[in-house]
Design a protein around this motif. Structure first.
Motif, PDB file in Angstrom:
ATOM      1  N   THR A  68       0.822  -1.102   0.035  1.00 52.18           N
ATOM      2  CA  THR A  68       0.086   0.040  -0.075  1.00 52.18           C
ATOM      3  C   THR A  68       0.643   1.259  -0.030  1.00 52.18           C
ATOM      4  N   ARG A  69       0.348   2.130  -0.524  1.00 53.96           N
ATOM      5  CA  ARG A  69       0.879   3.664  -0.402  1.00 53.96           C
ATOM      6  C   ARG A  69       0.847   4.091   1.065  1.00 53.96           C
ATOM      7  N   THR A  70       1.955   4.627   1.423  1.00 46.59           N
ATOM      8  CA  THR A  70       2.026   5.196   2.746  1.00 46.59           C
ATOM      9  C   THR A  70       1.951   6.593   2.748  1.00 46.59           C
ATOM     10  N   ARG A  71       2.493   7.327   1.746  1.00 45.95           N
ATOM     11  CA  ARG A  71       2.654   8.701   1.605  1.00 45.95           C
ATOM     12  C   ARG A  71       2.186   9.069   0.224  1.00 45.95           C
ATOM     13  N   PRO A  72       1.334  10.110  -0.152  1.00 47.85           N
ATOM     14  CA  PRO A  72       1.075  10.468  -1.244  1.00 47.85           C
ATOM     15  C   PRO A  72       2.317  11.332  -1.855  1.00 47.85           C
ATOM     16  N   PRO A  73       2.293  11.754  -3.196  1.00 50.73           N
ATOM     17  CA  PRO A  73       3.298  12.825  -3.566  1.00 50.73           C
ATOM     18  C   PRO A  73       2.762  14.011  -3.203  1.00 50.73           C
ATOM     19  N   ALA A  74       3.712  15.090  -2.939  1.00 48.91           N
ATOM     20  CA  ALA A  74       3.364  16.262  -2.265  1.00 48.91           C
ATOM     21  C   ALA A  74       4.389  17.204  -2.867  1.00 48.91           C
ATOM     22  N   ALA A  75       4.020  18.371  -2.972  1.00 52.25           N
ATOM     23  CA  ALA A  75       4.917  19.512  -3.550  1.00 52.25           C
ATOM     24  C   ALA A  75       6.034  19.713  -2.521  1.00 52.25           C
ATOM     25  N   GLU A  76       7.237  20.111  -2.960  1.00 52.07           N
ATOM     26  CA  GLU A  76       8.304  20.241  -2.068  1.00 52.07           C
ATOM     27  C   GLU A  76       8.858  21.614  -2.668  1.00 52.07           C
ATOM     28  N   ALA A 128      23.347  12.576  -2.912  1.00 52.94           N
ATOM     29  CA  ALA A 128      22.146  12.977  -2.823  1.00 52.94           C
ATOM     30  C   ALA A 128      20.997  12.279  -2.912  1.00 52.94           C
ATOM     31  N   ARG A 129      21.023  10.931  -3.318  1.00 54.41           N
ATOM     32  CA  ARG A 129      19.986   9.724  -3.133  1.00 54.41           C
ATOM     33  C   ARG A 129      19.950   9.239  -1.910  1.00 54.41           C
ATOM     34  N   GLY A 130      21.143   9.081  -1.383  1.00 54.97           N
ATOM     35  CA  GLY A 130      21.350   8.401  -0.114  1.00 54.97           C
ATOM     36  C   GLY A 130      20.801   9.248   1.028  1.00 54.97           C
ATOM     37  N   ALA A 131      21.168  10.531   0.933  1.00 52.17           N
ATOM     38  CA  ALA A 131      20.702  11.568   2.072  1.00 52.17           C
ATOM     39  C   ALA A 131      19.251  11.812   1.797  1.00 52.17           C
ATOM     40  N   ALA A 132      18.708  11.374   0.624  1.00 51.72           N
ATOM     41  CA  ALA A 132      17.234  11.655   0.475  1.00 51.72           C
ATOM     42  C   ALA A 132      16.447  10.338   1.263  1.00 51.72           C
ATOM     43  N   GLU A 133      16.926   9.147   1.012  1.00 50.83           N
ATOM     44  CA  GLU A 133      16.607   8.011   1.728  1.00 50.83           C
ATOM     45  C   GLU A 133      16.648   8.172   3.083  1.00 50.83           C
ATOM     46  N   GLN A 134      17.478   8.803   3.630  1.00 51.79           N
ATOM     47  CA  GLN A 134      17.773   8.699   5.175  1.00 51.79           C
ATOM     48  C   GLN A 134      16.873   9.942   5.781  1.00 51.79           C
ATOM     49  N   CYS A 135      16.657  10.987   5.041  1.00 50.74           N
ATOM     50  CA  CYS A 135      16.073  12.087   5.912  1.00 50.74           C
ATOM     51  C   CYS A 135      14.480  12.259   5.398  1.00 50.74           C
ATOM     52  N   GLU A 136      13.933  11.269   4.660  1.00 46.98           N
ATOM     53  CA  GLU A 136      12.389  11.025   4.625  1.00 46.98           C
ATOM     54  C   GLU A 136      11.757  12.108   3.642  1.00 46.98           C
ATOM     55  N   ARG A 137      12.732  12.458   2.762  1.00 48.38           N
ATOM     56  CA  ARG A 137      11.806  13.352   1.710  1.00 48.38           C
ATOM     57  C   ARG A 137      11.522  12.505   0.647  1.00 48.38           C
ATOM     58  N   LEU A 138      10.723  12.862  -0.088  1.00 49.05           N
ATOM     59  CA  LEU A 138      10.223  12.179  -1.231  1.00 49.05           C
ATOM     60  C   LEU A 138      11.098  12.301  -2.599  1.00 49.05           C
ATOM     61  N   SER A 139      11.677  13.387  -2.888  1.00 47.98           N
ATOM     62  CA  SER A 139      12.433  13.730  -4.023  1.00 47.98           C
ATOM     63  C   SER A 139      13.989  13.770  -3.707  1.00 47.98           C
ATOM     64  N   VAL A 140      14.471  13.716  -5.005  1.00 46.91           N
ATOM     65  CA  VAL A 140      16.123  13.560  -4.815  1.00 46.91           C
ATOM     66  C   VAL A 140      16.535  14.911  -5.489  1.00 46.91           C
ATOM     67  N   PRO A 141      17.262  15.805  -4.854  1.00 45.71           N
ATOM     68  CA  PRO A 141      17.762  17.005  -5.634  1.00 45.71           C
ATOM     69  C   PRO A 141      18.439  16.661  -6.905  1.00 45.71           C
ATOM     70  N   GLU A 142      18.114  17.591  -7.874  1.00 47.78           N
ATOM     71  CA  GLU A 142      18.780  17.373  -9.394  1.00 47.78           C
ATOM     72  C   GLU A 142      20.275  17.986  -9.024  1.00 47.78           C
ATOM     73  N   VAL A 143      21.280  17.159  -9.399  1.00 49.48           N
ATOM     74  CA  VAL A 143      22.808  17.432  -9.431  1.00 49.48           C
ATOM     75  C   VAL A 143      23.067  17.834 -10.963  1.00 49.48           C
ATOM     76  N   ARG A 144      23.192  18.927 -10.924  1.00 45.82           N
ATOM     77  CA  ARG A 144      23.575  19.301 -12.659  1.00 45.82           C
ATOM     78  C   ARG A 144      25.219  19.342 -12.859  1.00 45.82           C
TER      79      ARG A 144
END
Length: 241
Positions: A68-76, A128-144
């Motif tokens: 089941t989905r536990t969190r819907p997408p949300a604006a960040e 950035a992916r690893g940090a996003a996984e740890q800090c419970e955000r849904l998005s991963v920042p774009e590294v240009r």
């Protein structure tokens, strides 16, 4: 034992079986000692976060079945960091902390005092992916990909961009940021600071505002994190109830 969170860019939906990456397989099996049947959480900004379990795990391959989905997408928040290419450990740390602070884009730049001649974008994206996984955000920042400073400014879309300008008599960052709303960005120079001509060129652009970070001279990585924290507190999602 906490449930590992894993970023997957594929489309996510309840009941789907999703392949993981070789890096995830290694981390789950070798580092975390997990196996088939163990619980994980899978997420991305587009689809949200799902409870899942491991259905296959080998040395370099893995797969998950989604519950089941536990969190819907949300604006960040659309908070951006433009940072001079720093030495490896310092830049790694900045990317990790900027991700935790909710930035949407990380744009490395080269300046006249930059001492690094190459930026490993793939490495930074993985951090950035690893940090996003740890800090419970849904998005991963774009590294240009890294750009010369003038090129990054030329390509900027006109959103407010505050620049750390030590010894310039600039207004305090809190004063300049108090009336801002996202999107906005934060620009930090290299270890030796910007050259005067670089600040002059940036300051001629209507979207750029020079600001000060107090009476002390900060290391570049400290300035990056301090400025992002101020912007989140005054203009970003730290204001949400």
């Amino acid at each position: 034992m906490s449930t590992p969170r894993l970023f997957i860019d594929d489309s996510l939906s309840e009941g789907a079986e999703i392949p993981g990456t070789p890096a995830q397989a290694h981390h789950l099996g070798t580092v975390l000692r997990r196996g088939a049947g163990d619980a994980v959480a899978v997420f991305n900004a587009r689809d949200g976060e799902f409870a899942a379990r491991i259905v296959a795990l080998r040395k370099d391959r893995c797969a998950y079945v989604l519950g089941t989905r536990t969190r819907p997408p949300a604006a960040e928040p659309d908070l951006r960091l433009v940072v001079a290419a720093l030495k490896r450990d310092a830049l790694d740390w900045v990317v990790e902390k900027a991700t935790e602070l909710g930035v949407s884009v990380i744009q490395p730049v080269t300046t006249r005092r930059t001492v690094v001649d190459r930026v490993n974008g793939e490495r930074l994206a993985a951090i950035a992916r690893g940090a996003a996984e740890q800090c419970e955000r849904l998005s991963v920042p774009e590294v240009r990909p890294a750009l010369p400073l003038h090129a990054a400014l030329d390509a900027w879309d006109g959103a407010p961009l505050l620049v750390a300008a030590e010894r310039r008599g600039a207004a305090p960052i809190g004063q300049a940021a108090a009336g801002l709303r996202l999107p906005c960005g934060w620009l930090v120079g290299p270890e030796g600071g910007f050259e005067g001509g670089e600040l002059d060129d940036a300051g001629r652009r209507p979207f750029v505002t020079a600001v000060a970070l107090g009476p002390r001279i900060l290391r570049a990585e400290t300035a990056a994190v301090a400025g992002l924290a101020v912007l989140q507190a005054l203009a970003g999602d730290w204001t949400a109830t």
